[in-house]
Scaffold this motif. Sequence first.
Motif, mmCIF file in Angstrom:
data_model
loop_
_atom_site.group_PDB
_atom_site.id
_atom_site.type_symbol
_atom_site.label_atom_id
_atom_site.label_comp_id
_atom_site.label_asym_id
_atom_site.label_seq_id
_atom_site.Cartn_x
_atom_site.Cartn_y
_atom_site.Cartn_z
ATOM 1 N N ARG A 153 -17.612 -8.552 29.332
ATOM 2 C CA ARG A 153 -18.601 -7.916 28.147
ATOM 3 C C ARG A 153 -17.374 -7.177 27.536
ATOM 4 N NH1 ARG A 153 -23.250 -3.609 27.389
ATOM 5 N NH2 ARG A 153 -21.776 -2.100 28.067
ATOM 6 N N THR A 212 -21.625 1.033 18.295
ATOM 7 C CA THR A 212 -20.873 0.097 19.291
ATOM 8 C C THR A 212 -21.751 -1.379 19.180
ATOM 9 O OG1 THR A 212 -20.280 1.648 20.777
ATOM 10 C CG2 THR A 212 -20.249 -0.301 21.500
ATOM 11 N N GLN A 260 -21.242 -10.355 24.949
ATOM 12 C CA GLN A 260 -21.406 -10.634 26.676
ATOM 13 C C GLN A 260 -21.018 -12.019 26.550
ATOM 14 O OE1 GLN A 260 -22.627 -8.946 29.303
ATOM 15 N NE2 GLN A 260 -22.017 -10.708 30.197
ATOM 16 N N SER A 315 -16.654 -4.599 24.307
ATOM 17 C CA SER A 315 -17.215 -3.814 23.234
ATOM 18 C C SER A 315 -16.396 -3.384 22.312
ATOM 19 C CB SER A 315 -17.315 -2.351 24.126
ATOM 20 O OG SER A 315 -18.249 -2.519 25.427
ATOM 21 N N TYR A 337 -21.202 -5.487 21.006
ATOM 22 C CA TYR A 337 -20.844 -6.033 22.337
ATOM 23 C C TYR A 337 -20.798 -7.328 22.017
ATOM 24 C CZ TYR A 337 -22.663 -1.331 23.981
ATOM 25 O OH TYR A 337 -22.844 -0.072 23.969
#
Length: 123
Positions: free
Chosen positions: A19, A77, A81, A21, A79
Amino acid sequence: QVQLVESGGGLAQAGDSLRLSCAASGRTFSRYVMGWFRQAPGKDREFVAAINWSGGSTYADSVKGRFTISRDNAKNTVYLQMNSLNPEDTAVYYCAAREAPALRVEIERYEYWGQGIQVTVSS
């Protein structure tokens, strides 16, 4: 002005998950379209995924069904994944921000860029 800092990259084996970020500065993060791009050795930078303020998203065909982009506006933030990684996913991954509200895949449509983070997937 927006500053973007990626984290979470590294080494993985085929089939693994990672993941990424991207932490953004600025009080108006929620207004930006956020995108992920990647650049493999010897190749052009390419679009991976993008997400708008309300969570609408779009993906490159090569990652659809394996990668998921999301955002937490309270944490500034975004992300990425990444599941079922394969060696073809090896690249430097870049976070990008776009001020206009439309989801876009073109590199030139994004005004702000992070410095990138390496993801290496071994077979």
